[in-house]
Motif scaffolding. Structure first.
Motif, short mmCIF file in Angstrom:
data_model
loop_
_atom_site.label_atom_id
_atom_site.label_comp_id
_atom_site.label_asym_id
_atom_site.label_seq_id
_atom_site.Cartn_x
_atom_site.Cartn_y
_atom_site.Cartn_z
N LYS A 8 3.68 -3.20 -9.15
CA LYS A 8 4.46 -2.00 -9.41
C LYS A 8 3.60 -0.74 -9.38
N TYR A 9 4.25 0.36 -9.14
CA TYR A 9 3.66 1.70 -9.17
C TYR A 9 2.52 1.88 -8.17
N VAL A 10 2.67 1.33 -6.98
CA VAL A 10 1.67 1.51 -5.93
C VAL A 10 1.85 2.90 -5.35
N SER A 13 4.19 5.45 -0.05
CA SER A 13 5.59 5.68 0.28
C SER A 13 6.28 4.36 0.64
N PRO A 14 7.45 4.08 0.07
CA PRO A 14 8.15 2.84 0.38
C PRO A 14 8.54 2.73 1.85
N LYS A 15 8.83 3.85 2.48
CA LYS A 15 9.23 3.84 3.89
C LYS A 15 8.09 3.32 4.78
N LYS A 16 6.86 3.70 4.47
CA LYS A 16 5.71 3.24 5.25
C LYS A 16 5.40 1.78 4.96
N ALA A 17 5.61 1.35 3.73
CA ALA A 17 5.28 -0.02 3.36
C ALA A 17 6.30 -1.02 3.91
N ARG A 18 7.54 -0.60 4.09
CA ARG A 18 8.58 -1.52 4.57
C ARG A 18 8.30 -2.02 5.98
N THR A 39 -3.99 -5.76 9.99
CA THR A 39 -3.12 -4.60 10.13
C THR A 39 -3.82 -3.39 9.50
N PRO A 40 -4.07 -2.34 10.28
CA PRO A 40 -4.84 -1.20 9.77
C PRO A 40 -3.98 -0.18 9.02
N LYS A 41 -3.29 -0.60 7.99
CA LYS A 41 -2.48 0.30 7.19
C LYS A 41 -2.78 0.07 5.72
N LYS A 42 -2.60 1.13 4.94
CA LYS A 42 -2.83 1.03 3.50
C LYS A 42 -1.87 0.04 2.87
N HIS A 46 -2.21 -3.64 0.02
CA HIS A 46 -1.48 -3.91 -1.22
C HIS A 46 -0.55 -5.12 -1.10
N ILE A 47 0.09 -5.28 0.05
CA ILE A 47 0.96 -6.44 0.25
C ILE A 47 0.13 -7.72 0.32
#
Length: 130
Positions: A8-10, A13-18, A39-42, A46-47
């Motif tokens: 929680k509380y990462v 942005s949820p749109k980028k993480a989805r 995968t070169p994304k923040k 976290h996932i």
């Protein structure tokens, strides 16, 4: 048996993480870890961390083997939004929304009789032909 893990509380942005979460749904755990590692994304970091926690819970708390697990669900929910202001022209202020995310991952045992599920790539060309 289903195993759930939550972060929680990462500060993301949820749109980028989805986008990243959609890539691993329905895959075996080993394939999902490989995809997230490269995968070169923040969001992938976290996932990946949440997925590893879910795997450790499955092995230690429920005595399940990691080879028999698939990612049943990978859901990104919206967390609270930090509202900040930035100075703009003529004494006005512009709002900035700093979004947070909640990551929910559910693992399930793969059915024994069936082969491991694979990700299905559906292109627009294939849809138009049908």
């Amino acid at each position: 048996m289903e195993v759930k893990s939550t972060t929680k509380y990462v500060r993301l942005s949820p749109k980028k993480a989805r986008d990243v979460a959609r890539e691993i749904q329905g895959l075996p755990v080993s394939s999902a870890l490989d995809i997230l590692t490269f995968t070169p994304k923040k969001a992938a970091f976290h996932i990946n961390k949440t997925l590893k926690t879910a795997i450790a819970d499955a092995e230690n708390n429920f005595s399940l083997s990691a080879e028999s697990l698939i990612v049943k669900e990978a859901v990104i929910g919206a967390g609270p939004v930090l509202k900040r202001f930035s100075p703009r022209a003529k004494g006005s202020a512009g709002g900035i929304l700093k979004r947070t995310s909640h990551i929910f991952i559910t693992l399930a045992e793969a059915p024994e009789g069936e082969a491991k599920p694979k990700r299905v790539n559906v292109s627009k060309k294939a849809e138009n032909k049908a």
